[in-house]
Design an enzyme around this catalytic site. Structure first.
Site, PDB file in Angstrom:
ATOM      1  N   ASP A  15       0.794  -1.238   0.000  1.00  0.00           N
ATOM      2  CA  ASP A  15       0.000   0.000   0.000  1.00  0.00           C
ATOM      3  C   ASP A  15       0.830   1.293   0.000  1.00  0.00           C
ATOM      4  OD1 ASP A  15      -1.944  -1.907   0.229  1.00  0.00           O
ATOM      5  OD2 ASP A  15      -2.720  -1.235   2.164  1.00  0.00           O
ATOM      6  N   ASP A  55      -4.569  -0.775  -1.857  1.00  0.00           N
ATOM      7  CA  ASP A  55      -5.904  -0.517  -1.342  1.00  0.00           C
ATOM      8  C   ASP A  55      -6.756   0.021  -2.487  1.00  0.00           C
ATOM      9  OD1 ASP A  55      -6.411  -1.280   1.251  1.00  0.00           O
ATOM     10  OD2 ASP A  55      -6.511   0.749   2.046  1.00  0.00           O
ATOM     11  N   HIS A  61     -17.430   2.827   0.909  1.00  0.00           N
ATOM     12  CA  HIS A  61     -16.966   1.591   1.554  1.00  0.00           C
ATOM     13  C   HIS A  61     -17.363   1.581   3.026  1.00  0.00           C
ATOM     14  CE1 HIS A  61     -14.072  -1.462   3.039  1.00  0.00           C
ATOM     15  NE2 HIS A  61     -14.303  -2.000   1.849  1.00  0.00           N
ATOM     16  N   HIS A  90     -10.471   6.957   1.741  1.00  0.00           N
ATOM     17  CA  HIS A  90      -9.107   6.864   1.211  1.00  0.00           C
ATOM     18  C   HIS A  90      -9.037   5.799   0.128  1.00  0.00           C
ATOM     19  CE1 HIS A  90      -9.253   3.619   4.198  1.00  0.00           C
ATOM     20  NE2 HIS A  90      -8.267   3.043   3.531  1.00  0.00           N
ATOM     21  N   LYS A 115      -6.911  -4.896  -2.973  1.00  0.00           N
ATOM     22  CA  LYS A 115      -7.685  -5.383  -1.829  1.00  0.00           C
ATOM     23  C   LYS A 115      -8.645  -4.297  -1.344  1.00  0.00           C
ATOM     24  CE  LYS A 115      -3.835  -4.295   1.329  1.00  0.00           C
ATOM     25  NZ  LYS A 115      -4.484  -3.350   2.264  1.00  0.00           N
ATOM     26  N   CYS A 164      -1.635  -2.637   7.974  1.00  0.00           N
ATOM     27  CA  CYS A 164      -1.612  -3.510   6.793  1.00  0.00           C
ATOM     28  C   CYS A 164      -0.294  -4.271   6.641  1.00  0.00           C
ATOM     29  CB  CYS A 164      -1.921  -2.693   5.536  1.00  0.00           C
ATOM     30  SG  CYS A 164      -3.602  -2.017   5.548  1.00  0.00           S
TER      31      CYS A 164
END
Length: 216
Positions: A15, A55, A61, A90, A115, A164
């Site tokens: 990420d 990401d 979301h 984000h 992801k 992450c």
């Protein structure tokens, strides 16, 4: 102590995206500091396999605080029976903040794992999504991709170290792969988490090394 790289080792860059840099919507502490080192490591071509995670959230979301009226970023709620931090919007699909960082030469990449695309499930690890409505953690396919190539060890770097990156390293170990975290090529959301991150790494048998100690 230097670490000699095996031809069966892979680098996972987690990420490294503009939204996680200072000025981004979910900035990590000194996130931009890792960009030159990650770029040098990829340009060195010392890893036989290199994967980046990205990401890649749809608008609205479920992990976004804006999707929960009356809630603020960094509050926690229960989601699918698990604690869920609510984040600022984000890495929304197709936005500049969701792209892989332009300051890095990504031509060494073998694969990109996107992801967090399921609007109802968050995703920290490069290997598995977070818990979904059925209680399971769906695979991203990364474990199978590495297995097909004979990878038995991964080196993980990127953002954020305390979320992450940490989850990716932990999942690697749980899935039977040795893991090391490149400390200097990672940064946390907040440095106050570093002691807890170090303790978790030690407890899980995940090596903590500096990129300068890679024997390349």
């Amino acid at each position: 102590m230097s670490r000699t790289l095996s031809p069966h080792a892979a680098l996972i860059v987690v990420d490294v995206q503009p939204d996680f840099m200072p000025g981004g919507t979910l900035a990590c502490h000194q996130g931009e500091a890792i960009v030159p080192g990650v770029d040098r490591l990829l340009r060195s071509r010392v890893f036989s396999h290199v994967v980046a995670t990205q990401d890649w959230h749809p608008r609205g979301h479920i992990s976004f605080a804006s999707s929960h009226p009356g809630r603020a970023p960094f509050e926690q709620i229960a989601l699918h029976g698990q604690p869920q931090t609510l984040w600022p919007d984000h890495c929304v699909q197709g936005t500049p903040g969701a792209e892989l960082h332009p300051g890095i030469d990504w031509t060494a990449l073998d694969a990109v794992v996107r992801k967090g695309s399921d609007p109802a499930v968050d995703s920290y690890s490069g290997f598995r999504e977070n818990h979904g409505p059925q209680g399971a953690r769906p695979s991203t396919g990364l474990a199978g991709w590495l297995r097909e190539r004979g990878v038995d060890e991964v080196f993980v770097c990127g953002l954020a170290r305390d979320i992450c990156v940490l989850w990716t390293a932990q999942d690697a170990v749980e899935l039977g792969v040795r893991a090391s975290l490149l400390w200097d090529l990672s940064r946390p959301v907040t440095p106050t988490s570093d002691d807890a991150t170090r303790a978790t790494l030690q407890a899980r048998g995940i090596a903590l090394i500096e990129s300068a100690n890679l024997a390349i």
